[in-house]
Scaffold this active site. Structure first.
Site, short mmCIF file in Angstrom:
data_model
loop_
_atom_site.label_atom_id
_atom_site.label_comp_id
_atom_site.label_asym_id
_atom_site.label_seq_id
_atom_site.Cartn_x
_atom_site.Cartn_y
_atom_site.Cartn_z
N ARG A 17 -9.59 -80.76 28.46
CA ARG A 17 -10.39 -79.54 28.31
C ARG A 17 -11.83 -79.73 28.76
NH1 ARG A 17 -6.81 -76.11 26.44
NH2 ARG A 17 -5.15 -77.01 25.19
N HIS A 36 -0.62 -85.45 33.93
CA HIS A 36 -1.04 -84.04 33.94
C HIS A 36 -2.53 -83.94 34.22
CE1 HIS A 36 -1.28 -79.84 32.90
NE2 HIS A 36 -0.01 -79.78 32.53
N TYR A 53 -6.72 -79.07 32.27
CA TYR A 53 -6.55 -77.61 32.32
C TYR A 53 -7.75 -76.92 32.96
CZ TYR A 53 -2.86 -78.49 28.89
OH TYR A 53 -1.74 -78.95 28.24
N HIS A 84 -1.60 -77.37 37.27
CA HIS A 84 -1.42 -75.92 37.27
C HIS A 84 -2.09 -75.41 38.55
CE1 HIS A 84 -1.20 -75.82 32.56
NE2 HIS A 84 -0.29 -76.61 33.11
N GLU A 95 3.12 -77.01 39.02
CA GLU A 95 3.89 -76.57 37.86
C GLU A 95 4.23 -75.09 37.98
OE1 GLU A 95 2.36 -77.88 34.10
OE2 GLU A 95 3.70 -76.58 32.96
N ASP A 98 8.72 -75.88 34.27
CA ASP A 98 8.47 -75.76 32.82
C ASP A 98 9.38 -74.66 32.29
OD1 ASP A 98 7.29 -74.74 30.34
OD2 ASP A 98 5.57 -76.03 30.79
N HIS A 100 7.62 -71.68 30.72
CA HIS A 100 6.90 -70.88 31.72
C HIS A 100 7.85 -70.05 32.57
CE1 HIS A 100 3.28 -73.92 31.70
NE2 HIS A 100 3.55 -73.42 30.51
N HIS A 118 9.38 -79.79 32.40
CA HIS A 118 8.72 -79.70 31.10
C HIS A 118 9.68 -78.94 30.21
CE1 HIS A 118 4.25 -80.08 32.61
NE2 HIS A 118 4.90 -81.24 32.61
N ASP A 153 3.14 -67.68 27.70
CA ASP A 153 2.91 -69.14 27.66
C ASP A 153 2.54 -69.65 26.27
OD1 ASP A 153 2.55 -71.78 28.18
OD2 ASP A 153 0.89 -71.54 29.59
N HIS A 186 4.32 -72.25 23.65
CA HIS A 186 5.45 -73.17 23.52
C HIS A 186 6.00 -73.18 22.10
CE1 HIS A 186 3.83 -75.77 27.10
NE2 HIS A 186 3.83 -74.49 27.37
N GLU A 222 6.62 -80.78 25.73
CA GLU A 222 5.26 -80.29 25.44
C GLU A 222 5.32 -79.33 24.26
OE1 GLU A 222 4.57 -78.47 29.31
OE2 GLU A 222 3.08 -80.01 29.71
#
Ligand code: FE
Ligand code: FE
Ligand code: ZN
Length: 263
Positions: free
Chosen positions: A21, A51, A54, A91, A126, A160, A163, A195, A208, A210, A240
């Site tokens: 982040r 990964h 974000y 992403h 992704e 994913d 997703h 994922h 989105d 999870h 995830e």
């Protein structure tokens, strides 16, 4: 990371290349990295699926944000060479009102500025839920990015499950049909990792969020079908789900039990 993975019965895992982040990255300890390479080999791990943060948005309208995306991705790919031959998932980005086509152009620009002929890492796009102005919510958009990128042979896709369902693909009801569609539009040879996440929301919700395996709108049967699908066997599968280590150990055992049914 490798030792922790072994304690929960994993033979692959994901990790963030830097603060997910923020953007700052810890220096790599070369001795630790080479110990991990040795452990992965010794214990027969599959490929890892790193990964990207974000905060990386190669499709941003702001040059400064795109510049961060280029720098972070280039640096991440250098860092990935400490663990050669693995995957780096990101992403694709959000076009923030500029339109999907412009978003795709900007993502391709970033990849063209960043991918190197010499890298041993395969970069994975992704599949996204299509939340907000996310690019990558359809297989067609991912195919467009891959085909326009100069070093497109260094690219693959990470699917994913939360997703794609949120994006409107009926992966729970018609896994075979979704994979046929993926094959027609992108080519199954590009599918490098999964994922595995259940979804709190119904198909097509573009949300989105999870859920744990079997506790969402996809349900246990969807994951049983995934584990038994020959076209997915051998791919690294990353959880995830909102869980702790014990929860992940249980989910891994559950998924492995599906794979053994009848086979
Ligand atoms: Fe992701
Ligand atoms: Fe994901
Ligand atoms: Zn997600």
């Amino acid at each position: 990371m490798g030792e922790t993975a072994l304690t929960i019965g994993a033979d692959t895992f994901a990790f963030f290349t830097r603060n997910p982040r923020g953007g700052s990255a810890k220096a790599i300890d070369p001795a630790d990295a080479s110990a991990l390479v040795g452990l992965l080999h010794e214990r027969g791990f599959g490929r890892l699926v790193a990964h990207a943060p974000y905060t990386l948005n190669p499709a941003s309208a702001t040059e400064r944000t795109r510049e961060f995306a280029r720098q972070a991705m280039a640096d991440d790919l250098l860092r990935m060479e400490s663990l050669p031959g693995n995957y780096y998932n990101f992403h694709p980005g959000s076009h923030v009102g500029q339109g999907v086509e412009r978003g795709i152009e900007l993502i391709v620009e970033t990849l063209d500025a960043t991918l190197a002929e010499s890298q041993s890492t395969t970069v994975l796009l992704e599949t996204m839920s299509g939340k907000g102005s996310e690019v990558g919510g359809t297989f067609e958009q991912l195919a467009a990015i891959i085909s326009a990128t100069r070093l497109g042979d260094r690219l693959g896709v990470c699917l994913d499950t939360c997703h794609v369902s949120d994006a409107g693909y009926d992966i729970a009801g018609d896994l075979g049909g979704v994979l046929d569609e993926f094959d027609r539009v992108i080519g199954l040879g590009r599918l490098k990792a999964l994922h595995l996440n259940d979804s709190l929301n119904p198909m097509g919700s573009h949300k989105d969020r999870h859920a744990r395996i079997g506790e969402g709108s996809l349900g246990l049967d969807a994951f049983r079908a995934i584990m038994l699908e020959p076209r997915l066997s051998g791919l690294p599968m990353i959880l995830e789900t909102p869980n702790d280590l014990d929860g992940y150990a249980r989910e891994i055992a559950l998924l492995r039990s599906f794979a053994h049914v009848g086979g």
